[in-house]
Write a protein that holds these residues in place. Sequence first.
Motif, PDB file in Angstrom:
ATOM      1  N   PRO A   5     -12.745 -68.815  13.688  1.00 35.93           N
ATOM      2  CA  PRO A   5     -13.894 -69.163  12.845  1.00 35.93           C
ATOM      3  C   PRO A   5     -13.480 -69.866  11.549  1.00 35.93           C
ATOM      4  CG  PRO A   5     -13.692 -66.763  13.046  1.00 35.93           C
ATOM      5  CD  PRO A   5     -12.655 -67.385  13.928  1.00 35.93           C
ATOM      6  N   ILE A   6     -12.310 -69.548  11.042  1.00 36.98           N
ATOM      7  CA  ILE A   6     -11.832 -70.230   9.830  1.00 36.98           C
ATOM      8  C   ILE A   6     -11.572 -71.699  10.140  1.00 36.98           C
ATOM      9  CG2 ILE A   6      -9.922 -70.360   8.193  1.00 36.98           C
ATOM     10  CD1 ILE A   6      -9.705 -67.278   8.444  1.00 36.98           C
ATOM     11  N   LEU A   7     -10.916 -71.968  11.248  1.00 36.26           N
ATOM     12  CA  LEU A   7     -10.623 -73.344  11.652  1.00 36.26           C
ATOM     13  C   LEU A   7     -11.916 -74.113  11.933  1.00 36.26           C
ATOM     14  CD1 LEU A   7      -8.437 -75.441  12.487  1.00 36.26           C
ATOM     15  CD2 LEU A   7      -8.729 -74.584  14.816  1.00 36.26           C
ATOM     16  N   LEU A   8     -12.812 -73.521  12.692  1.00 36.78           N
ATOM     17  CA  LEU A   8     -14.064 -74.205  13.026  1.00 36.78           C
ATOM     18  C   LEU A   8     -14.951 -74.379  11.802  1.00 36.78           C
ATOM     19  CD1 LEU A   8     -14.895 -72.561  16.474  1.00 36.78           C
ATOM     20  CD2 LEU A   8     -13.847 -74.788  16.029  1.00 36.78           C
ATOM     21  N   GLY A   9     -14.959 -73.408  10.908  1.00 38.18           N
ATOM     22  CA  GLY A   9     -15.737 -73.531   9.677  1.00 38.18           C
ATOM     23  C   GLY A   9     -15.194 -74.638   8.785  1.00 38.18           C
ATOM     24  N   THR A  10     -13.882 -74.734   8.698  1.00 42.13           N
ATOM     25  CA  THR A  10     -13.259 -75.804   7.918  1.00 42.13           C
ATOM     26  C   THR A  10     -13.585 -77.161   8.524  1.00 42.13           C
ATOM     27  OG1 THR A  10     -11.463 -74.302   7.325  1.00 42.13           O
ATOM     28  CG2 THR A  10     -11.070 -76.651   7.021  1.00 42.13           C
ATOM     29  N   VAL A  15     -16.674 -82.299   8.487  1.00 43.13           N
ATOM     30  CA  VAL A  15     -17.574 -83.243   9.161  1.00 43.13           C
ATOM     31  C   VAL A  15     -18.849 -83.437   8.344  1.00 43.13           C
ATOM     32  CG1 VAL A  15     -19.040 -83.560  11.192  1.00 43.13           C
ATOM     33  CG2 VAL A  15     -16.671 -82.836  11.468  1.00 43.13           C
ATOM     34  N   PHE A  16     -19.466 -82.356   7.902  1.00 47.04           N
ATOM     35  CA  PHE A  16     -20.695 -82.482   7.111  1.00 47.04           C
ATOM     36  C   PHE A  16     -20.425 -83.142   5.759  1.00 47.04           C
ATOM     37  CE2 PHE A  16     -22.657 -78.912   9.689  1.00 47.04           C
ATOM     38  CZ  PHE A  16     -23.539 -79.750  10.336  1.00 47.04           C
ATOM     39  N   MET A  20     -22.230 -86.553   4.595  1.00 47.22           N
ATOM     40  CA  MET A  20     -23.017 -86.617   3.359  1.00 47.22           C
ATOM     41  C   MET A  20     -22.490 -87.707   2.439  1.00 47.22           C
ATOM     42  SD  MET A  20     -23.996 -82.598   2.577  1.00 47.22           S
ATOM     43  CE  MET A  20     -22.968 -82.632   1.184  1.00 47.22           C
ATOM     44  N   PHE A  21     -21.170 -87.863   2.353  1.00 44.14           N
ATOM     45  CA  PHE A  21     -20.580 -88.912   1.525  1.00 44.14           C
ATOM     46  C   PHE A  21     -21.057 -90.285   1.976  1.00 44.14           C
ATOM     47  CE2 PHE A  21     -17.288 -92.158   1.149  1.00 44.14           C
ATOM     48  CZ  PHE A  21     -17.187 -92.249  -0.231  1.00 44.14           C
ATOM     49  N   PHE A  22     -20.972 -90.561   3.274  1.00 44.93           N
ATOM     50  CA  PHE A  22     -21.371 -91.873   3.771  1.00 44.93           C
ATOM     51  C   PHE A  22     -22.877 -92.089   3.693  1.00 44.93           C
ATOM     52  CE2 PHE A  22     -17.118 -91.840   5.746  1.00 44.93           C
ATOM     53  CZ  PHE A  22     -16.669 -93.035   5.207  1.00 44.93           C
ATOM     54  N   ALA A  23     -23.688 -91.036   3.839  1.00 44.30           N
ATOM     55  CA  ALA A  23     -25.140 -91.169   3.700  1.00 44.30           C
ATOM     56  C   ALA A  23     -25.503 -91.532   2.261  1.00 44.30           C
ATOM     57  CB  ALA A  23     -25.827 -89.874   4.113  1.00 44.30           C
ATOM     58  N   ILE A  24     -24.900 -90.857   1.305  1.00 42.37           N
ATOM     59  CA  ILE A  24     -25.170 -91.156  -0.109  1.00 42.37           C
ATOM     60  C   ILE A  24     -24.682 -92.553  -0.449  1.00 42.37           C
ATOM     61  CG2 ILE A  24     -24.520 -90.525  -2.464  1.00 42.37           C
ATOM     62  CD1 ILE A  24     -24.459 -87.579  -1.437  1.00 42.37           C
TER      63      ILE A  24
END
Length: 51
Positions: A5-10, A15-16, A20-24
């Motif tokens: 879960p630590i790896l997948l959460g990271t 990814v998000f 968000m960076f590219f959307a902004i």
Amino acid sequence: MIWVPILLGTFKLAVFGTGMFFAIKWHYDQGKKQKEEEARAAAEEALEDAE
């Protein structure tokens, strides 16, 4: 197995965060492009009125 879960959460945060960076950035660039087009149109209109 606590690392899964630590790896997948990271990965999820990365990814998000990237999305968000590219959307902004895209929205900022679109606003900048629109302002440039409005300024160009106003300059062309001023030139036509001067003639």
